[in-house]
Scaffold this active site. Structure first.
Site, PDB file in Angstrom:
ATOM      1  N   ARG A  76       0.791  -1.279  -0.091  1.00 27.45           N
ATOM      2  CA  ARG A  76       0.077  -0.058   0.026  1.00 27.45           C
ATOM      3  C   ARG A  76       0.796   1.268   0.076  1.00 27.45           C
ATOM      4  NH1 ARG A  76      -1.965   1.120   4.356  1.00 27.45           N
ATOM      5  NH2 ARG A  76      -1.493  -0.504   5.641  1.00 27.45           N
ATOM      6  N   TYR A 218      -1.536  -3.451  -6.684  1.00 27.03           N
ATOM      7  CA  TYR A 218      -1.248  -4.320  -5.609  1.00 27.03           C
ATOM      8  C   TYR A 218      -2.543  -3.933  -4.415  1.00 27.03           C
ATOM      9  CZ  TYR A 218       1.960  -7.226  -2.808  1.00 27.03           C
ATOM     10  OH  TYR A 218       2.231  -8.318  -2.156  1.00 27.03           O
ATOM     11  N   LYS A 227      -9.704  -1.924   1.669  1.00 29.17           N
ATOM     12  CA  LYS A 227      -9.339  -0.749   2.464  1.00 29.17           C
ATOM     13  C   LYS A 227      -9.915   0.627   2.158  1.00 29.17           C
ATOM     14  CE  LYS A 227      -5.958  -2.956   4.778  1.00 29.17           C
ATOM     15  NZ  LYS A 227      -6.436  -3.527   6.264  1.00 29.17           N
ATOM     16  N   HIS A 247     -11.047  -1.767  11.354  1.00 25.75           N
ATOM     17  CA  HIS A 247      -9.781  -2.484  11.260  1.00 25.75           C
ATOM     18  C   HIS A 247      -9.800  -3.610  12.162  1.00 25.75           C
ATOM     19  CE1 HIS A 247      -5.390  -2.593   9.890  1.00 25.75           C
ATOM     20  NE2 HIS A 247      -5.793  -3.474   9.186  1.00 25.75           N
ATOM     21  N   CYS A 271       0.580  -7.197  12.634  1.00 29.77           N
ATOM     22  CA  CYS A 271       0.700  -7.331  14.154  1.00 29.77           C
ATOM     23  C   CYS A 271       0.106  -8.918  14.620  1.00 29.77           C
ATOM     24  CB  CYS A 271       0.064  -6.296  14.970  1.00 29.77           C
ATOM     25  SG  CYS A 271       1.053  -4.939  15.075  1.00 29.77           S
ATOM     26  N   ASP A 294      -9.681  -9.066   9.420  1.00 33.36           N
ATOM     27  CA  ASP A 294      -9.462  -7.506   8.950  1.00 33.36           C
ATOM     28  C   ASP A 294     -10.088  -6.411   9.106  1.00 33.36           C
ATOM     29  OD1 ASP A 294      -7.070  -6.140   7.917  1.00 33.36           O
ATOM     30  OD2 ASP A 294      -7.860  -6.007   6.087  1.00 33.36           O
ATOM     31  N   ARG A 386       1.960 -12.173  -0.300  1.00 35.91           N
ATOM     32  CA  ARG A 386       0.558 -12.083   0.354  1.00 35.91           C
ATOM     33  C   ARG A 386      -0.163 -13.762  -0.288  1.00 35.91           C
ATOM     34  NH1 ARG A 386      -1.938  -8.081   3.697  1.00 35.91           N
ATOM     35  NH2 ARG A 386      -0.244  -6.570   3.707  1.00 35.91           N
TER      36      ARG A 386
HETATM   37  C1  OXD Z   1      -3.042  -4.210   6.076  1.00 36.98           C
HETATM   38  C2  OXD Z   1      -3.548  -5.312   5.405  1.00 36.98           C
HETATM   39  O1  OXD Z   1      -1.923  -3.650   5.536  1.00 36.98           O
HETATM   40  O2  OXD Z   1      -4.680  -5.843   5.830  1.00 36.98           O
HETATM   41  O3  OXD Z   1      -3.530  -3.807   7.070  1.00 36.98           O
HETATM   42  O4  OXD Z   1      -3.047  -5.613   4.325  1.00 36.98           O
HETATM   43 MN    MN Z   2      -5.273  -4.735   7.583  1.00 36.16          MN
END
Ligand code: OXD
Ligand code: MN
Length: 605
Positions: A76, A218, A227, A247, A271, A294, A386
């Protein structure tokens, strides 16, 4: 080839918008997605023909593909992500902003002819079960077959969505281009994208609402349901409509007695949200089932409790570090029907990445397409490689994951990657204090975004890159939830930190399946049990209250995990005071009050 879009919908606003984008982007062909399995197969064939996809060994990894992105397009791009409103104050201090009208003018020039030589795909998609009153419909227009294939896994796509939209339903227009038109006879490349990092634009107009994304193919830059829609645009809609777009992972914890409690958790990128969401508890008899890893959309239900729903249908997880040790259920989820991006390709035609828990093969092709051996001084997989995998394939998917009404949440977790200061777990005194804790969250950075790694960045509610309006107003919106229901019915709020390190740098807590020990204490607390001690920062587990049976944890490590270092917290509070300045008068006074109260408690007053 699918039917022309004009014959597929009678929705006049949608037709007008599609006609406009066709005229603007000037694609060679237009294809409307029906969401069928045949179509998915066809799109994958197209992606293979262009060299974007490589089919993996069908015995080892049936119906799976590997894609390698261009090295300039691997994550991102937060510095190229914009929230465009009329007044900058509405986007707030944490977002890049440009005046909406000016940005639209600029984007119209940039998108002019951007799909020449390419096929435009129209993807009708629903975030949330099709037809649920809580769901939102988006129409993504893209020139990337890779995006179509990934969106088909990550969202509910196709004709059923157009049917639900009818002739006058609401939808979010989402225009995406990789920004690489083809001149006549110009050969294509496997991963077309805009190469100039300053010429990528991930732009949100929350007042429309609409999304324009240019230059990247991407992840969150390009799969616009995720997002862009489900967090940035949805958070702005949620504020207007009185709900929360977060999130957050959603999991269900079941006790040995069969009692279930649903937990949502907000953690910054990288995380371990996916690991926690589908964890295998080490505590005998306890079970975790997964509803999402997510994003959570949460509303007050008729009974006054907060209900959460995962608007997605897939996992777009970080691959390196995912192994049978760290996340066996993810490993089982992407055994088939999955897409891998920027992983290594073994000579047998399977994927490999660092810390996958299997020895590095003697030779593979790395994420940049080059020969790689264990002696190479490069990584085989990009650190932000990913997997895209269907949620329904997760062995521990919760039976209620598609419940259109969501599930009632008992506890909300906030957390981050903190080597020091923050104890393993503590509980908020009440909702307002919990909102304060969420606003104070932060994490040491990793590779999921392009910033420098290992630096602490404030990441309130793990929403820093995802909040579609002024973050100060977002805090106020969270506080306002207490006025929308009986506050006693709201979830209890906890802060957790799996990443605390000792002075010699070792992790003090084993993490992963052993996090079930912390979840068990939380489960007990929300049920009225679980012993706690009150400290200046919140309620910590009382000595002996955490179930550590079968775990060999040095007493000194446990002590460090569960003590509040008042000196470090005074510094933390001072840092937070400084951070809060950014929000000026949009910072709710209640949070200022919480910060002052924390300082007083730390000073023993
Ligand atoms: C992030 C994802 O960057 O879920 O939070 O890919
Ligand atoms: Mn995320």
């Amino acid at each position: 080839m699918a039917a022309a879009f004009e014959t597929l919908t009678k929705h006049s606003r949608l037709l007008a918008w599609l006609t406009e984008v066709v005229q603007l982007c000037k694609p060679d062909n237009v294809y409307t997605c029906d969401g069928s399995a045949e179509e998915y197969g066809y799109i994958c064939e197209v992606a293979m023909k262009h060299g974007t996809f490589t089919r993996l060994n069908d015995t080892l990894r049936p119906d799976c593909f590997l894609a390698r992105s261009h090295p300039s397009d691997v994550a991102r791009v937060e510095d190229r992500t914009f929230i465009c409103t009329n007044d900058q104050i509405e986007a707030g201090p944490t977002n890049n902003w440009a005046p909406a009208r000016e940005m639209k003018r600029k984007l119209c020039a940039i998108f002019d002819g951007c799909m020449e030589g390419r096929t435009m795909y129209i993807i009708p998609f629903s975030m949330g079960p099709v037809g649920s009153p809580f769901s939102k419909i988006g129409i993504e227009v893209t020139d990337s077959a890779y995006v179509v294939a990934n969106m088909t896994i990550m969202t509910r796509v196709g004709t059923k969505v157009l049917e639900a939209l009818g002739s006058d339903g609401e939808f979010v227009p989402c225009l995406h281009s990789v920004g690489a038109p083809l001149k006549p006879f110009q050969g294509d490349v496997p991963w077309p994208c805009e190469r100039d990092p300053n010429h990528k634009y991930i732009v949100h107009f929350p007042d429309d609402p609409s999304i324009w994304s240019y230059g990247s193919g991407y992840g969150g830059n390009a799969l616009l349901g995720k997002k862009c829609l489900a967090l940035r645009i949805a958070s702005a809609l949620a504020r207007k409509e009185g709900w929360l777009a977060e999130h957050m992972l959603i999991l269900c914890l079941t006790s040995p007695e069969g009692e279930k409690r649903y937990i949502a958790g907000a953690f910054p990128s990288a995380c371990g949200k996916t690991n926690l969401a589908m964890m295998r508890p080490t505590l005998p008899g306890w079970k975790v089932t997964c509803l999402g890893d997510d994003i959570a959309w949460m509303r007050i239900g008729e009974d006054g409790r907060l209900y959460a729903m995962n608007p997605e249908t897939g996992f777009f997880g970080v691959a390196p570090g995912t192994s049978y040790d760290t996340n066996p259920n993810a490993m089982e989820t992407f055994t088939r029907n999955s897409i891998f991006t920027n992983a290594g390709l073994t000579d047998e035609g399977d994927i490999w990445w660092e810390d996958m828990g299997v020895p590095a093969p003697a030779h593979l092709i790395d994420w940049e397409g080059d020969d790689w051996t264990p002696d190479s001084d490069r990584k085989a997989a990009h650190p932000n490689a990913r997997f895209t995998a269907p949620a329904e394939q997760c062995p521990v998917i919760d039976p209620d994951w598609e419940n259109p009404s969501g599930v009632p949440i008992s506890a909300i977790l906030f957390g981050g990657r903190r080597a020091g200061t923050v104890p393993l777990v503590y509980e908020a005194f009440d909702w307002e204090h919990g909102v304060f804790m969420g606003s104070a969250a932060g994490s040491e950075t990793t590779a999921a975004n392009l910033s420098k790694t290992g630096v602490l960045r404030h990441d309130p509610f793990a929403m820093l890159p995802f909040c579609g309006y002024n973050m100060g107003d977002y805090f106020a919106h969270w506080l306002s939830m207490a006025g929308r229901t009986d506050p006693q019915k709201l979830p209890r709020i906890f802060f957790v930190n799996w990443f605390r390190k000792g002075e010699d740098g070792h992790f003090l807590w084993p993490g992963y399946g052993d996090n079930s020990r912390v979840l068990k204490w939380i489960f007990e607390r929300v049920g009225g049990g679980g012993q706690a001690v009150k400290t200046p920062i919140g309620n910590l587990p009382a000595p002996g209250a955490l179930d550590l049976s079968g775990l060999e944890l040095p007493a000194a490590d446990l002590e460090a995990l569960l003590t509040v270092d008042v000196g470090a917290w005074k510094q933390e509070a001072a840092d937070l005071s400084e951070y809060y300045e950014e929000f000026g008068d949009r910072l709710p006074t209640a949070l200022r009050g919480q910060l002052e109260a924390l300082k007083e408690r730390l000073h023993g007053r």
